[in-house]
Design a protein around this motif. Sequence first.
Motif, mmCIF file in Angstrom:
data_model
loop_
_atom_site.group_PDB
_atom_site.id
_atom_site.type_symbol
_atom_site.label_atom_id
_atom_site.label_comp_id
_atom_site.label_asym_id
_atom_site.label_seq_id
_atom_site.Cartn_x
_atom_site.Cartn_y
_atom_site.Cartn_z
ATOM 1 N N ALA A 1 0.916 -1.311 -0.035
ATOM 2 C CA ALA A 1 -0.059 -0.167 -0.046
ATOM 3 C C ALA A 1 0.899 1.093 0.092
ATOM 4 O O ALA A 1 1.764 1.268 0.874
ATOM 5 C CB ALA A 1 -0.870 0.090 1.258
ATOM 6 N N ASP B 1 1.189 5.583 -1.223
ATOM 7 C CA ASP B 1 0.400 6.975 -1.177
ATOM 8 C C ASP B 1 0.748 7.709 -2.538
ATOM 9 O O ASP B 1 -0.161 8.030 -3.315
ATOM 10 C CB ASP B 1 0.626 7.923 -0.338
ATOM 11 C CG ASP B 1 -0.151 7.606 1.344
ATOM 12 O OD1 ASP B 1 -1.319 6.979 1.297
ATOM 13 O OD2 ASP B 1 0.743 7.257 2.237
ATOM 14 N N GLU C 1 -3.420 0.444 -8.260
ATOM 15 C CA GLU C 1 -4.052 -0.556 -7.321
ATOM 16 C C GLU C 1 -3.689 -0.820 -6.023
ATOM 17 O O GLU C 1 -4.660 -1.497 -5.092
ATOM 18 C CB GLU C 1 -4.035 -2.032 -8.181
ATOM 19 C CG GLU C 1 -4.516 -2.194 -9.711
ATOM 20 C CD GLU C 1 -4.002 -3.363 -10.163
ATOM 21 O OE1 GLU C 1 -3.259 -4.075 -9.615
ATOM 22 O OE2 GLU C 1 -4.364 -3.566 -11.595
ATOM 23 N N SER C 2 -2.674 -0.415 -5.733
ATOM 24 C CA SER C 2 -2.309 -0.534 -4.161
ATOM 25 C C SER C 2 -2.487 0.754 -3.703
ATOM 26 O O SER C 2 -2.202 1.204 -2.408
ATOM 27 C CB SER C 2 -0.800 -0.495 -4.374
ATOM 28 O OG SER C 2 -0.465 -1.702 -4.624
ATOM 29 N N GLY C 3 -3.262 1.680 -4.204
ATOM 30 C CA GLY C 3 -3.735 2.853 -3.463
ATOM 31 C C GLY C 3 -3.209 4.289 -3.635
ATOM 32 O O GLY C 3 -3.522 5.307 -3.090
#
Length: 209
Positions: free
Chosen positions: A55, A57, A93-95
């Motif tokens: 995850a 940013d 896709e990981s945020g």
Amino acid sequence: MAGATGLVGQAVLAALLTDKNYATIHSVGRRPPAVQHPKLIHHTVDFGLLPALPAVDDVYIVLGTTISVAGSQQAFRSIDFDAVVAVALSAKESGATKLGVVSAMGANAKSGVFYNRVKGEMEEALAKVGFQVLVIARPSMLAGNRDALHQPSRLGEKLGLAAMSVLGSLIPANYKAIDAGKVSKALIHGVKSAPPGIHVLLSGAMQMA
């Protein structure tokens, strides 16, 4: 980030590691960066078979080569287009909501020059991924010591830098050689502060970073 071992990539990584806004830096690549740091986690990957990323940013992509180094147009495209887009999609896709990418002056999907066309197609592909903020840095020739990084020298850069040393102020700002550190500073500032949308940083503007 992807591309942490390159000329601009090393500058970006060094800045991110000292940036208090980032608690952890995940680097992805075929080999680890030379630097070690408590905040840095490296993931050795094959960009053609990119696994799910942690995850995140923000994502910084500083991948790039030349046709002469890659060996063919197809090999060049696999890095400067395929790998870049693959990392962007995986990060989304990981945020990740913000993306900063290094492209090149002259990037244009309709260009008759293969290098510029691939860079332009890459920019257009990233624009469709759906990041809230997309910052595209388009540096001119890069000033920096590739030999110290054990990277192949680039004849075009050497010739361009030699010409600029003679012509000096006659060269427009967007086409003057730019230090990798200035590109890094402008890219990171853009990702952190730009409002939603797509933002293009031209080389002349980054000279002021």
